[in-house]
Enzyme design. Sequence first.
Site, PDB file in Angstrom:
ATOM      1  N   TYR A   1      -6.307   6.196   4.783  1.00 26.06           N
ATOM      2  CA  TYR A   1      -6.453   5.214   3.709  1.00 26.06           C
ATOM      3  C   TYR A   1      -5.628   3.961   3.987  1.00 26.06           C
ATOM      4  CZ  TYR A   1      -5.516   2.598  -0.458  1.00 26.06           C
ATOM      5  OH  TYR A   1      -5.349   1.552  -1.316  1.00 26.06           O
TER       6      TYR A   1
ATOM      7  N   THR B   1       1.928   5.434  -7.559  1.00 24.41           N
ATOM      8  CA  THR B   1       2.634   4.549  -8.484  1.00 24.41           C
ATOM      9  C   THR B   1       1.684   3.457  -8.981  1.00 24.41           C
ATOM     10  OG1 THR B   1       4.594   4.877  -7.079  1.00 24.41           O
ATOM     11  CG2 THR B   1       4.757   3.222  -8.809  1.00 24.41           C
TER      12      THR B   1
ATOM     13  N   SER C   1       5.559  17.240  -7.760  1.00 26.33           N
ATOM     14  CA  SER C   1       4.156  17.627  -7.596  1.00 26.33           C
ATOM     15  C   SER C   1       3.961  19.136  -7.669  1.00 26.33           C
ATOM     16  CB  SER C   1       3.620  17.095  -6.255  1.00 26.33           C
ATOM     17  OG  SER C   1       4.388  17.607  -5.175  1.00 26.33           O
TER      18      SER C   1
ATOM     19  N   GLU D   1       0.819  -1.212   0.000  1.00 28.94           N
ATOM     20  CA  GLU D   1       0.000   0.000   0.000  1.00 28.94           C
ATOM     21  C   GLU D   1       0.856   1.267   0.000  1.00 28.94           C
ATOM     22  OE1 GLU D   1      -3.051   0.338  -0.573  1.00 28.94           O
ATOM     23  OE2 GLU D   1      -3.625  -1.773  -0.488  1.00 28.94           O
TER      24      GLU D   1
ATOM     25  N   ASP E   1      -9.426   6.159  -1.252  1.00 30.36           N
ATOM     26  CA  ASP E   1      -8.409   6.780  -2.098  1.00 30.36           C
ATOM     27  C   ASP E   1      -9.103   7.413  -3.297  1.00 30.36           C
ATOM     28  OD1 ASP E   1      -9.176   4.620  -3.627  1.00 30.36           O
ATOM     29  OD2 ASP E   1      -7.144   3.913  -4.025  1.00 30.36           O
TER      30      ASP E   1
END
Length: 371
Positions: A132, A55, A312, A49, A150
């Site tokens: 999550y 990814t 990002s 996870e 998510d």
Amino acid sequence: MSIKITMPSDVQVLEQITEPLLRWYHAQETDRQLPWREDPSPYHVWLSEIMLQQTRAAAVIPYYEAFLAALPTIGNLAACDDDRLMKLWQGLGYYSRARNLKKAAGVIMEQHDGQLPADFKALRALPGIGDYTAGAIASIAFGLPAPAVDGNVLRTVTRLLAWPADILAASTKKATAELLAPHYPTGHEAGALNQAFMDLGATICLPHGTPHCARCPLSRLCLSHAEGREEEFPHKKPKKERRKEKLTVFVLHQGPAIALRRRPDSGLLAGLWEFPHVDGHLKKAEALQLLQSKGYTIDCMVPMPAAKHIFSHIEWQMHGYEVWLSDRGDRIAESPADSTRGGQELRWISLPDVHTSYSIPSAFQHFLPAG
């Protein structure tokens, strides 16, 4: 200040989704075989996870298998040398995920007898584990009725309910978890339901373009599909434009070695190895003058192909020079890099060792010589 969120009006639809979604998941379960599903032990679920954040699953598989071969237990992870850990993670990006994995492993060894706790709140308290990931581990590894919300879940639920909430807002994620929680089973089916949402979002309720509604097990319940508005959802607040930074990168050769330096322990790419670089795009004459001003004797300098790397929030636009220096024994000249960009003194390392033992971030892989 709390943010008000408009809740969907037809939440009773959610009462009907569990059975068809689980039936669909189990019917196609063997079509999407993933190594962490074959052995869903708590450590394996946790590792997968964390790796799957940001990814694609297909890209994660070789990293997951290599990581477990090197560090098969939580104890091995907790004791792993930082450079070795970063080398195992090299190419996955978002390196803070790996650092938090090791921190959490240390806490697990010290406070939980080396075992991940079978409790959502205790999982949530571990470094690097958010709502999550805690929900995914709790449900898949321990059979607890915990949603794992998510992007796949947010996209599916907002389309299902024709709900115009901003899926990038934390309040939307919290509200979605609260809406789903009463409908979660316990035991194996808790994890299966979360994995069903993951698979549905990855293969049918797609993030870009037209979703495959004809194949969706929830299409008869989907309010946006009934209105022909599937592509209007989900709603996202526009992101800020990335800041653009220009860099000049130096690949310095001295005898059989090249120069690396470690980045600062905090901030972007913290603690990783990089090539020295300066702000701006230097012309060849400017680059030559800079190196000579730092005490280097240059035999040859050639431009390298330009490269771009996107984070990002930042875009690096990079030019580079490969530079061969006169062999000066143990004498090490001052780094050509601007000290305001951080980093420690240069370390001269043989090229084979760089490839096998040092973690070079993807941004600088563009300039790494073959070896």
